[in-house]
Design a protein around this motif. Structure first.
Motif, PDB file in Angstrom:
ATOM      1  N   ALA A  44     -17.193   8.144  57.966  1.00 38.45           N
ATOM      2  CA  ALA A  44     -16.880   8.361  56.539  1.00 38.45           C
ATOM      3  C   ALA A  44     -18.006   7.756  55.616  1.00 38.45           C
ATOM      4  CB  ALA A  44     -15.640   7.729  56.057  1.00 38.45           C
ATOM      5  N   ARG A  45     -18.472   6.653  56.010  1.00 41.40           N
ATOM      6  CA  ARG A  45     -19.765   6.095  55.161  1.00 41.40           C
ATOM      7  C   ARG A  45     -20.827   6.756  55.379  1.00 41.40           C
ATOM      8  NH1 ARG A  45     -18.093  -0.364  55.433  1.00 41.40           N
ATOM      9  NH2 ARG A  45     -16.286  -0.111  54.238  1.00 41.40           N
ATOM     10  N   GLU A  46     -21.090   7.122  56.538  1.00 39.66           N
ATOM     11  CA  GLU A  46     -22.277   8.118  56.938  1.00 39.66           C
ATOM     12  C   GLU A  46     -22.211   9.503  56.077  1.00 39.66           C
ATOM     13  OE1 GLU A  46     -22.008   8.362  61.334  1.00 39.66           O
ATOM     14  OE2 GLU A  46     -22.814   6.510  61.622  1.00 39.66           O
ATOM     15  N   TYR A  47     -20.876  10.249  56.142  1.00 41.86           N
ATOM     16  CA  TYR A  47     -20.795  11.291  55.373  1.00 41.86           C
ATOM     17  C   TYR A  47     -21.194  10.951  53.747  1.00 41.86           C
ATOM     18  CZ  TYR A  47     -18.969  14.815  58.457  1.00 41.86           C
ATOM     19  OH  TYR A  47     -18.956  15.856  59.522  1.00 41.86           O
ATOM     20  N   LEU A  48     -20.552   9.994  53.284  1.00 37.08           N
ATOM     21  CA  LEU A  48     -20.967   9.603  51.968  1.00 37.08           C
ATOM     22  C   LEU A  48     -22.331   9.412  51.440  1.00 37.08           C
ATOM     23  CD1 LEU A  48     -19.515   9.369  49.209  1.00 37.08           C
ATOM     24  CD2 LEU A  48     -19.079   6.865  49.772  1.00 37.08           C
ATOM     25  N   SER A  49     -22.937   8.926  52.476  1.00 40.10           N
ATOM     26  CA  SER A  49     -24.493   8.447  52.172  1.00 40.10           C
ATOM     27  C   SER A  49     -25.400   9.480  52.237  1.00 40.10           C
ATOM     28  CB  SER A  49     -24.887   7.375  53.426  1.00 40.10           C
ATOM     29  OG  SER A  49     -26.207   7.123  53.281  1.00 40.10           O
ATOM     30  N   MET A  50     -24.867  10.676  52.940  1.00 39.27           N
ATOM     31  CA  MET A  50     -25.621  11.749  53.199  1.00 39.27           C
ATOM     32  C   MET A  50     -25.155  12.599  51.486  1.00 39.27           C
ATOM     33  SD  MET A  50     -25.923  13.591  56.643  1.00 39.27           S
ATOM     34  CE  MET A  50     -26.980  14.766  56.012  1.00 39.27           C
ATOM     35  N   ALA A  51     -23.808  12.325  51.350  1.00 44.75           N
ATOM     36  CA  ALA A  51     -23.562  13.122  50.107  1.00 44.75           C
ATOM     37  C   ALA A  51     -24.173  12.723  48.850  1.00 44.75           C
ATOM     38  CB  ALA A  51     -21.921  13.084  49.869  1.00 44.75           C
ATOM     39  N   ALA A  52     -24.386  11.305  48.861  1.00 40.83           N
ATOM     40  CA  ALA A  52     -24.899  10.500  47.808  1.00 40.83           C
ATOM     41  C   ALA A  52     -26.592  11.090  47.691  1.00 40.83           C
ATOM     42  CB  ALA A  52     -24.932   9.014  47.806  1.00 40.83           C
ATOM     43  N   ALA A  82     -23.309  18.156  48.180  1.00 37.97           N
ATOM     44  CA  ALA A  82     -22.855  16.718  47.968  1.00 37.97           C
ATOM     45  C   ALA A  82     -21.347  16.613  48.070  1.00 37.97           C
ATOM     46  CB  ALA A  82     -23.499  16.477  46.695  1.00 37.97           C
ATOM     47  N   LEU A  83     -20.732  17.747  47.525  1.00 35.01           N
ATOM     48  CA  LEU A  83     -19.258  17.762  47.222  1.00 35.01           C
ATOM     49  C   LEU A  83     -18.587  17.859  48.663  1.00 35.01           C
ATOM     50  CD1 LEU A  83     -18.865  19.943  44.318  1.00 35.01           C
ATOM     51  CD2 LEU A  83     -18.546  17.399  44.381  1.00 35.01           C
ATOM     52  N   GLU A  84     -19.224  18.819  49.459  1.00 35.41           N
ATOM     53  CA  GLU A  84     -18.802  19.042  50.657  1.00 35.41           C
ATOM     54  C   GLU A  84     -18.808  17.955  51.824  1.00 35.41           C
ATOM     55  OE1 GLU A  84     -19.708  21.290  54.945  1.00 35.41           O
ATOM     56  OE2 GLU A  84     -20.608  22.165  53.228  1.00 35.41           O
ATOM     57  N   LEU A  85     -19.860  17.117  51.727  1.00 34.72           N
ATOM     58  CA  LEU A  85     -20.067  15.933  52.434  1.00 34.72           C
ATOM     59  C   LEU A  85     -19.093  15.028  51.764  1.00 34.72           C
ATOM     60  CD1 LEU A  85     -23.830  16.167  52.759  1.00 34.72           C
ATOM     61  CD2 LEU A  85     -22.203  16.408  54.892  1.00 34.72           C
ATOM     62  N   SER A  86     -18.943  14.704  50.769  1.00 36.47           N
ATOM     63  CA  SER A  86     -18.130  13.472  50.225  1.00 36.47           C
ATOM     64  C   SER A  86     -16.772  13.949  50.497  1.00 36.47           C
ATOM     65  CB  SER A  86     -18.357  13.405  48.685  1.00 36.47           C
ATOM     66  OG  SER A  86     -17.995  14.795  47.724  1.00 36.47           O
ATOM     67  N   LEU A  87     -16.270  15.211  50.527  1.00 34.78           N
ATOM     68  CA  LEU A  87     -14.889  15.588  50.814  1.00 34.78           C
ATOM     69  C   LEU A  87     -14.625  15.221  52.253  1.00 34.78           C
ATOM     70  CD1 LEU A  87     -14.407  18.873  48.591  1.00 34.78           C
ATOM     71  CD2 LEU A  87     -13.092  16.430  48.255  1.00 34.78           C
ATOM     72  N   GLU A  99     -14.367  16.917  65.258  1.00 35.89           N
ATOM     73  CA  GLU A  99     -14.066  18.289  65.428  1.00 35.89           C
ATOM     74  C   GLU A  99     -13.016  19.211  64.126  1.00 35.89           C
ATOM     75  OE1 GLU A  99     -12.025  21.052  68.870  1.00 35.89           O
ATOM     76  OE2 GLU A  99     -12.144  18.815  69.095  1.00 35.89           O
ATOM     77  N   TRP A 100     -12.248  18.506  63.898  1.00 34.68           N
ATOM     78  CA  TRP A 100     -11.515  18.892  62.720  1.00 34.68           C
ATOM     79  C   TRP A 100     -12.341  19.179  61.555  1.00 34.68           C
ATOM     80  CZ3 TRP A 100      -9.810  17.976  57.829  1.00 34.68           C
ATOM     81  CH2 TRP A 100      -8.346  18.745  57.516  1.00 34.68           C
ATOM     82  N   LEU A 101     -13.137  18.221  61.083  1.00 34.56           N
ATOM     83  CA  LEU A 101     -14.134  18.502  60.036  1.00 34.56           C
ATOM     84  C   LEU A 101     -14.875  19.556  60.067  1.00 34.56           C
ATOM     85  CD1 LEU A 101     -15.269  14.619  59.381  1.00 34.56           C
ATOM     86  CD2 LEU A 101     -13.491  15.951  58.211  1.00 34.56           C
ATOM     87  N   MET A 102     -15.361  19.851  61.388  1.00 31.38           N
ATOM     88  CA  MET A 102     -16.064  21.219  61.704  1.00 31.38           C
ATOM     89  C   MET A 102     -15.571  22.175  61.417  1.00 31.38           C
ATOM     90  SD  MET A 102     -18.789  19.484  64.662  1.00 31.38           S
ATOM     91  CE  MET A 102     -19.401  21.063  64.839  1.00 31.38           C
ATOM     92  N   MET A 103     -14.211  22.399  61.966  1.00 34.18           N
ATOM     93  CA  MET A 103     -13.412  23.498  61.759  1.00 34.18           C
ATOM     94  C   MET A 103     -12.918  23.801  60.392  1.00 34.18           C
ATOM     95  SD  MET A 103     -10.774  22.980  64.926  1.00 34.18           S
ATOM     96  CE  MET A 103      -9.742  24.282  64.578  1.00 34.18           C
ATOM     97  N   MET A 104     -13.100  22.827  59.320  1.00 32.54           N
ATOM     98  CA  MET A 104     -12.871  23.116  58.178  1.00 32.54           C
ATOM     99  C   MET A 104     -14.153  23.842  57.421  1.00 32.54           C
ATOM    100  SD  MET A 104     -10.178  21.667  56.984  1.00 32.54           S
ATOM    101  CE  MET A 104      -9.969  21.610  55.305  1.00 32.54           C
ATOM    102  N   GLY A 105     -15.208  24.023  58.146  1.00 31.71           N
ATOM    103  CA  GLY A 105     -16.288  24.922  57.670  1.00 31.71           C
ATOM    104  C   GLY A 105     -16.920  24.517  56.460  1.00 31.71           C
ATOM    105  N   HIS A 106     -17.225  25.602  55.473  1.00 33.64           N
ATOM    106  CA  HIS A 106     -18.012  24.869  54.231  1.00 33.64           C
ATOM    107  C   HIS A 106     -17.055  25.280  53.059  1.00 33.64           C
ATOM    108  CE1 HIS A 106     -21.684  24.556  56.273  1.00 33.64           C
ATOM    109  NE2 HIS A 106     -21.565  25.833  56.830  1.00 33.64           N
ATOM    110  N   SER A 107     -15.875  25.467  53.342  1.00 35.36           N
ATOM    111  CA  SER A 107     -14.796  25.815  52.372  1.00 35.36           C
ATOM    112  C   SER A 107     -14.703  24.381  51.395  1.00 35.36           C
ATOM    113  CB  SER A 107     -13.465  26.260  52.930  1.00 35.36           C
ATOM    114  OG  SER A 107     -12.634  26.417  51.803  1.00 35.36           O
ATOM    115  N   LEU A 108     -15.100  24.493  50.307  1.00 36.18           N
ATOM    116  CA  LEU A 108     -14.670  23.347  49.580  1.00 36.18           C
ATOM    117  C   LEU A 108     -13.309  23.267  48.872  1.00 36.18           C
ATOM    118  CD1 LEU A 108     -17.831  23.753  46.895  1.00 36.18           C
ATOM    119  CD2 LEU A 108     -17.615  22.038  48.807  1.00 36.18           C
ATOM    120  N   GLU A 109     -12.566  24.483  48.731  1.00 34.30           N
ATOM    121  CA  GLU A 109     -11.440  24.375  48.404  1.00 34.30           C
ATOM    122  C   GLU A 109     -10.339  24.080  49.342  1.00 34.30           C
ATOM    123  OE1 GLU A 109     -10.314  28.326  46.819  1.00 34.30           O
ATOM    124  OE2 GLU A 109     -11.268  27.902  44.694  1.00 34.30           O
TER     125      GLU A 109
END
Length: 184
Positions: A44-52, A82-87, A99-109
């Motif tokens: 989660a912190r790695e994702y947030l770092s990239m989002a930032a 940034a929003l996708e990575l932070s979510l 795997e679950w995160l990848m299956m979410m794709g790029h859908s922000l909603e």
């Protein structure tokens, strides 16, 4: 075409015309038996770092680029990513695996709805709701990345930057909340 290939003790998957894709855990230099408790929060912190990083880039572009339609798509690509990575940071913190995160794709909603269900926001944020709605489809359809005809209208860029910055701060507080901190 998908086939498994063994190399020593590692199994790789062949997709897309023979390209080899090692499993995510091998890309990260982690064993599959990494402690389940520490992995989600670190991820989660790695994702947030990239989002930032993407958020910072969006701020720089917005501050230094002229008001022009020429930069709209690159700017909103940075904001949307940034929003996708932070979510996905929030979802990872909630225990979702890679795997679950990848299956979410790029859908922000879809990511936003799941993060809300998991407790990211204590109350709905109308500004974020509107920004997610405005960016979801163009981001998912790669409108910001590739030439396509579209009738998409960009939201106000300053409002979008402010909403993104507030959201990133909220996700940071959520992930780094000492009451929830379980590792790393």
């Amino acid at each position: 075409m998908r086939e498994a290939i063994r190399t020593g003790s590692r199994r790789y998957t062949s997709d897309f015309l023979g390209w080899l894709h090692p499993p995510i855990c091998h890309l990260q230099g982690m064993s599959v038996s990494a402690p389940a408790r520490s992995y989600p929060n670190r991820r989660a912190r790695e994702y947030l770092s990239m989002a930032a990083s993407y958020g910072d880039a969006a701020k720089v572009v917005s501050e230094h680029a002229p008001e022009s339609q020429a930069i709209e798509r690159p700017l909103f690509q940075l904001i949307a990513h940034a929003l996708e990575l932070s979510l996905k940071a929030a979802l990872s913190h909630q225990g979702r695996d890679e795997e679950w995160l990848m299956m979410m794709g790029h859908s922000l909603e879809r990511c936003y709805a799941q993060a809300l269900r998991g407790g990211l926001y204590s109350a709905r944020d109308r500004t974020m709701d509107m920004l997610i709605e405005a960016l979801d489809q163009p981001h998912a359809l790669q409108l910001f990345r590739y030439p396509q005809s579209s009738s998409w209208t960009a939201p106000d860029r300053n409002a979008a930057i402010q909403a993104m910055a507030g959201h990133l701060g909220l996700v940071r507080s959520y992930i780094y909340d000492p009451a929830q901190d379980d590792c790393c």
